[in-house]
Design a protein around this motif. Structure first.
Motif, PDB file in Angstrom:
ATOM      1  N   ALA A 144       6.354   6.622   3.691  1.00 41.75           N
ATOM      2  CA  ALA A 144       5.302   5.422   3.608  1.00 41.75           C
ATOM      3  C   ALA A 144       5.010   4.840   1.976  1.00 41.75           C
ATOM      4  O   ALA A 144       5.027   3.676   2.069  1.00 41.75           O
ATOM      5  CB  ALA A 144       3.939   5.879   4.365  1.00 41.75           C
ATOM      6  N   SER A 145       4.948   6.002   1.258  1.00 45.53           N
ATOM      7  CA  SER A 145       5.065   5.626  -0.369  1.00 45.53           C
ATOM      8  C   SER A 145       6.261   4.788  -0.711  1.00 45.53           C
ATOM      9  O   SER A 145       5.915   3.934  -1.226  1.00 45.53           O
ATOM     10  CB  SER A 145       4.705   6.772  -0.938  1.00 45.53           C
ATOM     11  OG  SER A 145       3.560   7.683  -0.638  1.00 45.53           O
ATOM     12  N   ALA A 146       7.173   4.866  -0.211  1.00 44.00           N
ATOM     13  CA  ALA A 146       8.520   4.427  -0.562  1.00 44.00           C
ATOM     14  C   ALA A 146       8.431   2.894  -0.231  1.00 44.00           C
ATOM     15  O   ALA A 146       8.496   2.003  -0.772  1.00 44.00           O
ATOM     16  CB  ALA A 146       9.678   5.001  -0.067  1.00 44.00           C
ATOM     17  N   GLN A 147       7.868   2.602   1.177  1.00 40.22           N
ATOM     18  CA  GLN A 147       7.914   1.402   1.745  1.00 40.22           C
ATOM     19  C   GLN A 147       6.887   0.595   1.044  1.00 40.22           C
ATOM     20  O   GLN A 147       6.888  -0.679   0.614  1.00 40.22           O
ATOM     21  CB  GLN A 147       7.556   1.384   3.247  1.00 40.22           C
ATOM     22  CG  GLN A 147       7.465  -0.119   3.806  1.00 40.22           C
ATOM     23  CD  GLN A 147       8.727  -0.608   3.794  1.00 40.22           C
ATOM     24  OE1 GLN A 147       9.773  -0.029   4.500  1.00 40.22           O
ATOM     25  NE2 GLN A 147       8.892  -1.706   2.893  1.00 40.22           N
ATOM     26  N   GLN A 198       0.177   5.416   5.522  1.00 39.97           N
ATOM     27  CA  GLN A 198       0.194   4.092   4.839  1.00 39.97           C
ATOM     28  C   GLN A 198      -1.354   4.180   4.198  1.00 39.97           C
ATOM     29  O   GLN A 198      -1.380   3.424   2.743  1.00 39.97           O
ATOM     30  CB  GLN A 198      -0.024   2.825   5.918  1.00 39.97           C
ATOM     31  CG  GLN A 198       1.239   2.599   6.447  1.00 39.97           C
ATOM     32  CD  GLN A 198       1.304   1.281   7.549  1.00 39.97           C
ATOM     33  OE1 GLN A 198       0.256   0.897   7.179  1.00 39.97           O
ATOM     34  NE2 GLN A 198       2.323   1.414   8.219  1.00 39.97           N
ATOM     35  N   GLU A 199      -2.562   4.947   4.275  1.00 40.59           N
ATOM     36  CA  GLU A 199      -3.494   5.128   3.517  1.00 40.59           C
ATOM     37  C   GLU A 199      -3.357   5.857   2.327  1.00 40.59           C
ATOM     38  O   GLU A 199      -3.804   5.565   1.079  1.00 40.59           O
ATOM     39  CB  GLU A 199      -4.750   5.614   4.191  1.00 40.59           C
ATOM     40  CG  GLU A 199      -5.062   4.600   5.702  1.00 40.59           C
ATOM     41  CD  GLU A 199      -6.108   5.230   6.294  1.00 40.59           C
ATOM     42  OE1 GLU A 199      -7.150   4.711   6.524  1.00 40.59           O
ATOM     43  OE2 GLU A 199      -5.849   6.496   7.042  1.00 40.59           O
ATOM     44  N   THR A 200      -2.484   6.825   2.476  1.00 39.02           N
ATOM     45  CA  THR A 200      -1.994   7.791   1.153  1.00 39.02           C
ATOM     46  C   THR A 200      -1.158   6.929   0.351  1.00 39.02           C
ATOM     47  O   THR A 200      -1.088   6.643  -0.868  1.00 39.02           O
ATOM     48  CB  THR A 200      -1.484   9.027   1.597  1.00 39.02           C
ATOM     49  OG1 THR A 200      -0.567   8.653   2.456  1.00 39.02           O
ATOM     50  CG2 THR A 200      -2.445  10.021   2.475  1.00 39.02           C
ATOM     51  N   ALA A 201      -0.316   6.259   1.035  1.00 34.15           N
ATOM     52  CA  ALA A 201       0.496   5.223   0.160  1.00 34.15           C
ATOM     53  C   ALA A 201      -0.103   4.238  -0.558  1.00 34.15           C
ATOM     54  O   ALA A 201       0.355   3.861  -1.925  1.00 34.15           O
ATOM     55  CB  ALA A 201       1.582   4.767   1.258  1.00 34.15           C
ATOM     56  N   GLY A 202      -1.296   3.810  -0.181  1.00 31.48           N
ATOM     57  CA  GLY A 202      -1.894   2.930  -0.872  1.00 31.48           C
ATOM     58  C   GLY A 202      -2.476   3.403  -2.328  1.00 31.48           C
ATOM     59  O   GLY A 202      -2.543   3.176  -3.446  1.00 31.48           O
ATOM     60  N   ALA A 203      -2.902   4.718  -2.115  1.00 32.15           N
ATOM     61  CA  ALA A 203      -3.453   5.364  -3.370  1.00 32.15           C
ATOM     62  C   ALA A 203      -2.091   5.796  -4.400  1.00 32.15           C
ATOM     63  O   ALA A 203      -2.297   5.988  -5.500  1.00 32.15           O
ATOM     64  CB  ALA A 203      -4.137   6.845  -2.871  1.00 32.15           C
ATOM     65  N   SER A 260       4.256   6.398 -14.986  1.00 33.26           N
ATOM     66  CA  SER A 260       3.468   7.043 -14.327  1.00 33.26           C
ATOM     67  C   SER A 260       4.194   8.336 -13.297  1.00 33.26           C
ATOM     68  O   SER A 260       5.064   8.045 -12.609  1.00 33.26           O
ATOM     69  CB  SER A 260       2.779   6.250 -13.202  1.00 33.26           C
ATOM     70  OG  SER A 260       1.821   6.811 -12.446  1.00 33.26           O
ATOM     71  N   ILE A 261       3.525   9.676 -13.528  1.00 30.09           N
ATOM     72  CA  ILE A 261       3.925  10.648 -12.930  1.00 30.09           C
ATOM     73  C   ILE A 261       2.805  10.872 -11.765  1.00 30.09           C
ATOM     74  O   ILE A 261       1.624  11.149 -11.996  1.00 30.09           O
ATOM     75  CB  ILE A 261       4.218  11.787 -13.597  1.00 30.09           C
ATOM     76  CG1 ILE A 261       5.360  11.485 -14.384  1.00 30.09           C
ATOM     77  CG2 ILE A 261       4.589  13.037 -12.807  1.00 30.09           C
ATOM     78  CD1 ILE A 261       5.805  12.802 -15.662  1.00 30.09           C
ATOM     79  N   ILE A 262       3.174  11.040 -10.472  1.00 25.49           N
ATOM     80  CA  ILE A 262       2.209  11.282  -9.679  1.00 25.49           C
ATOM     81  C   ILE A 262       2.717  12.496  -8.603  1.00 25.49           C
ATOM     82  O   ILE A 262       3.723  12.642  -8.182  1.00 25.49           O
ATOM     83  CB  ILE A 262       1.879  10.136  -8.389  1.00 25.49           C
ATOM     84  CG1 ILE A 262       1.792   8.752  -9.145  1.00 25.49           C
ATOM     85  CG2 ILE A 262       1.119  10.533  -7.370  1.00 25.49           C
ATOM     86  CD1 ILE A 262       2.145   7.582  -8.360  1.00 25.49           C
ATOM     87  N   LEU A 263       2.096  13.641  -8.836  1.00 29.11           N
ATOM     88  CA  LEU A 263       2.214  14.882  -7.836  1.00 29.11           C
ATOM     89  C   LEU A 263       1.335  14.757  -6.581  1.00 29.11           C
ATOM     90  O   LEU A 263       0.009  14.461  -6.583  1.00 29.11           O
ATOM     91  CB  LEU A 263       1.706  16.182  -8.909  1.00 29.11           C
ATOM     92  CG  LEU A 263       2.123  16.171 -10.374  1.00 29.11           C
ATOM     93  CD1 LEU A 263       1.493  17.435 -10.920  1.00 29.11           C
ATOM     94  CD2 LEU A 263       3.683  15.974 -10.445  1.00 29.11           C
ATOM     95  N   THR A 264       2.049  15.127  -5.638  1.00 28.12           N
ATOM     96  CA  THR A 264       1.151  15.311  -4.118  1.00 28.12           C
ATOM     97  C   THR A 264       0.552  16.807  -4.056  1.00 28.12           C
ATOM     98  O   THR A 264       1.393  17.800  -4.193  1.00 28.12           O
ATOM     99  CB  THR A 264       2.287  15.126  -2.928  1.00 28.12           C
ATOM    100  OG1 THR A 264       2.814  13.835  -3.234  1.00 28.12           O
ATOM    101  CG2 THR A 264       1.447  15.484  -1.869  1.00 28.12           C
ATOM    102  N   GLY A 265      -0.745  16.692  -4.363  1.00 27.67           N
ATOM    103  CA  GLY A 265      -1.700  17.825  -4.054  1.00 27.67           C
ATOM    104  C   GLY A 265      -1.766  18.004  -2.483  1.00 27.67           C
ATOM    105  O   GLY A 265      -1.218  17.731  -1.649  1.00 27.67           O
TER     106      GLY A 265
END
Length: 244
Positions: free
Chosen positions: A21-24, A213-218, A131-136
């Motif tokens: 979802a984040s990729a999209q 899709q909500e996490t993808a927005g973040a 930007s580096i984003i880690l999934t917690g």
């Protein structure tokens, strides 16, 4: 919006769930996205669904040679990297007294070791302002029955971001954590029986599971210049689950 127009991104664990979802979403905002995953067939299907602005690279984040191949591909194809989403992760249940060395190694190797070396090997390709984003996870700051090892791994990820924010001084590279709460992915549905899912929904103040899709927005927010004065931070997308 085209907040990420022309940006080059990599998402590990990008072939399904929150990663896909984040990729999209990043593609929709103008980025070209490399996705990495362990299973070639799932990766191929995801890359095809994402279209011409995506490329899949098979990789197990616990294997240094696989990570080297990912970044060699990015170097050859695009020459640099603007956004890294270190999203690959796993979770399993095991209560204290039932925890095995195999359980511990499996989770920490992917969630912590994999995150560490993904980020470290990406740095030579990262641009100033990257930007580096880690999934917690919400469980990184909560006690969770039968998930102490997974929870500890996500607490470690949270602290990596705090420490790396110091280490990255002078580079212009930001590092933040996106921590989802209960999110409706195939992985979660496979992991929990329906009654446990229903109980989880009741525990969320918004009384539902999140949508990928909500996490993808973040993720898109943290990838973009809209978060240009944020580093070492944690953004919860959890419907209030870990907040109240």
């Amino acid at each position: 919006m085209n907040r990420l127009n022309g940006k080059i991104a990599l998402i590990t664990g990008g072939a399904s769930g929150i990663g896909l979802a984040s990729a999209q979403r990043l593609i929709d905002e103008g980025a070209f996205v490399f996705i990495a995953g362990r299973r070639q067939d799932v990766l191929d299907n995801a890359a095809e669904a994402l279209g011409s602005s995506a490329q899949g690279v098979q990789a197990d984040v616990t294997k240094p040679e696989d990570l080297d191949r990912v970044f060699e591909t990015i170097q050859k194809e695009k020459g640099h990297l603007d956004v890294l989403v270190a999203n690959a992760g796993v979770g399993e249940f095991a209560s204290l007294g039932q925890i095995t060395e195999e359980h511990y190694d499996y989770i920490f190797d992917i969630n912590v070791k994999g995150t560490l070396f993904t980020v470290q090997k990406a740095l030579p390709l990262m641009t100033n302002g990257g930007s580096i984003i880690l999934t917690g996870s919400t469980v990184g700051s909560m006690g969770t029955p039968a998930m102490s090892i997974y929870s500890a791994s996500k607490a470690a990820v949270r602290n990596l971001a705090r420490s790396w924010a110091h280490d990255l001084r002078g580079t212009g590279i930001r590092v933040n954590v996106m921590s989802p709460g209960p999110t409706k992915t195939d992985k979660l549905i496979e992991l929990l029986p329906s009654d446990a899912l229903s109980e989880m929904k009741r525990s969320v103040p918004l009384e539902r599971l999140g949508d990928p899709q909500e996490t993808a927005g973040a993720v898109a927010f943290l990838a973009s210049d809209d978060s240009s004065f944020m580093t070492g931070s944690e953004v919860f997308v959890d419907g209030g689950y870990a907040q109240v």
